[in-house]
Motif scaffolding. Sequence first.
Motif, short mmCIF file in Angstrom:
data_model
loop_
_atom_site.label_atom_id
_atom_site.label_comp_id
_atom_site.label_asym_id
_atom_site.label_seq_id
_atom_site.Cartn_x
_atom_site.Cartn_y
_atom_site.Cartn_z
N MET A 42 -46.34 46.29 14.07
CA MET A 42 -47.72 46.73 14.57
C MET A 42 -48.36 46.02 14.34
O MET A 42 -49.14 44.74 14.74
CB MET A 42 -48.15 48.71 14.22
N LEU A 43 -48.42 45.37 12.54
CA LEU A 43 -48.94 44.25 12.69
C LEU A 43 -48.78 42.75 12.53
O LEU A 43 -49.96 42.06 13.12
CB LEU A 43 -49.56 44.20 11.28
N SER A 44 -47.18 42.62 12.99
CA SER A 44 -46.93 41.79 13.79
C SER A 44 -47.84 41.61 15.09
O SER A 44 -48.44 40.55 15.66
CB SER A 44 -45.79 41.65 13.59
N PRO A 50 -47.45 35.19 18.19
CA PRO A 50 -45.89 34.60 18.29
C PRO A 50 -46.41 32.81 18.51
O PRO A 50 -46.63 32.74 19.39
CB PRO A 50 -45.89 35.70 19.51
N ALA A 51 -45.11 33.07 18.57
CA ALA A 51 -44.68 31.09 18.83
C ALA A 51 -43.01 31.13 18.99
O ALA A 51 -42.08 31.24 18.08
CB ALA A 51 -45.20 30.16 18.22
N TYR A 52 -42.75 31.14 19.82
CA TYR A 52 -41.30 30.63 20.74
C TYR A 52 -41.02 29.19 19.81
O TYR A 52 -40.93 28.64 20.29
CB TYR A 52 -41.11 30.70 21.71
N ASP A 53 -39.60 29.60 18.98
CA ASP A 53 -38.75 28.52 18.65
C ASP A 53 -38.05 27.26 19.52
O ASP A 53 -36.43 28.58 19.12
CB ASP A 53 -38.38 28.76 17.06
N PRO A 54 -38.15 27.08 20.24
CA PRO A 54 -36.41 26.68 21.52
C PRO A 54 -35.71 26.31 20.54
O PRO A 54 -34.22 26.77 21.01
CB PRO A 54 -37.33 25.93 22.13
N THR A 55 -35.73 25.76 20.11
CA THR A 55 -34.20 25.69 18.93
C THR A 55 -33.43 26.22 18.08
O THR A 55 -32.24 26.34 17.90
CB THR A 55 -34.60 24.29 17.68
N LEU A 56 -34.29 27.83 17.39
CA LEU A 56 -33.83 28.74 17.13
C LEU A 56 -33.72 30.00 18.11
O LEU A 56 -32.68 30.79 17.67
CB LEU A 56 -34.46 29.22 15.59
N TYR A 57 -33.84 29.94 19.10
CA TYR A 57 -33.59 31.00 19.78
C TYR A 57 -34.55 31.97 18.97
O TYR A 57 -34.16 33.17 19.52
CB TYR A 57 -32.50 31.05 20.67
N LYS A 58 -36.17 32.02 18.91
CA LYS A 58 -36.45 32.86 18.21
C LYS A 58 -37.54 32.66 17.78
O LYS A 58 -38.50 31.90 18.03
CB LYS A 58 -36.20 33.45 16.45
N VAL A 59 -38.61 33.91 18.22
CA VAL A 59 -40.13 34.22 17.98
C VAL A 59 -40.29 34.20 16.07
O VAL A 59 -40.54 35.75 15.57
CB VAL A 59 -40.66 34.91 18.56
N ASN A 60 -41.33 33.29 15.87
CA ASN A 60 -41.91 33.61 14.45
C ASN A 60 -43.91 33.54 14.46
O ASN A 60 -43.74 33.26 16.01
CB ASN A 60 -41.95 32.31 13.93
N PHE A 61 -43.65 34.89 13.61
CA PHE A 61 -45.30 34.97 13.45
C PHE A 61 -45.85 34.32 12.62
O PHE A 61 -45.67 34.50 11.47
CB PHE A 61 -45.26 36.66 13.31
N ASP A 62 -47.04 33.97 13.23
CA ASP A 62 -47.94 33.38 12.19
C ASP A 62 -49.29 34.28 11.47
O ASP A 62 -50.10 34.58 12.76
CB ASP A 62 -48.48 31.34 12.74
N PHE A 63 -49.35 34.11 10.64
CA PHE A 63 -50.07 34.86 10.38
C PHE A 63 -51.91 33.96 9.41
O PHE A 63 -52.92 34.26 8.14
CB PHE A 63 -50.29 35.80 8.98
N ALA A 64 -51.78 33.01 9.92
CA ALA A 64 -53.10 32.40 9.32
C ALA A 64 -54.06 32.12 9.32
O ALA A 64 -54.81 31.89 8.37
CB ALA A 64 -52.39 30.40 10.47
#
Length: 87
Positions: A42-44, A50-64
């Motif tokens: 829920m927090l994510s 969310p930012a998709y990383d095409p080299t790793l094929y995964k989504v990273n979440f940024d809480f900046a």
Amino acid sequence: MDGVILNVVTWSDMYYLDTWGRRQFMILGAVVMSICMLIVGMLSRTEGRPAYDPTLYKVNFDFANIVSAGTAVLALRYLYVASFAIS
């Protein structure tokens, strides 16, 4: 840090495991782990960017922008590891 939490909780849990019974610890661990993952999801979804990383094929979440949400996710991760060690 995950390994430290895992070892500390596992070693302290070994004493009480046979005294109180294994079933209670398994149920408690499963409930706490599911609650932790539900809140992290829920927090994510609501606070993370969310930012998709095409080299790793995964989504990273940024809480900046919201530091407290990132801190809560980290604390819930450690609670998840401790619950896993209990069960």
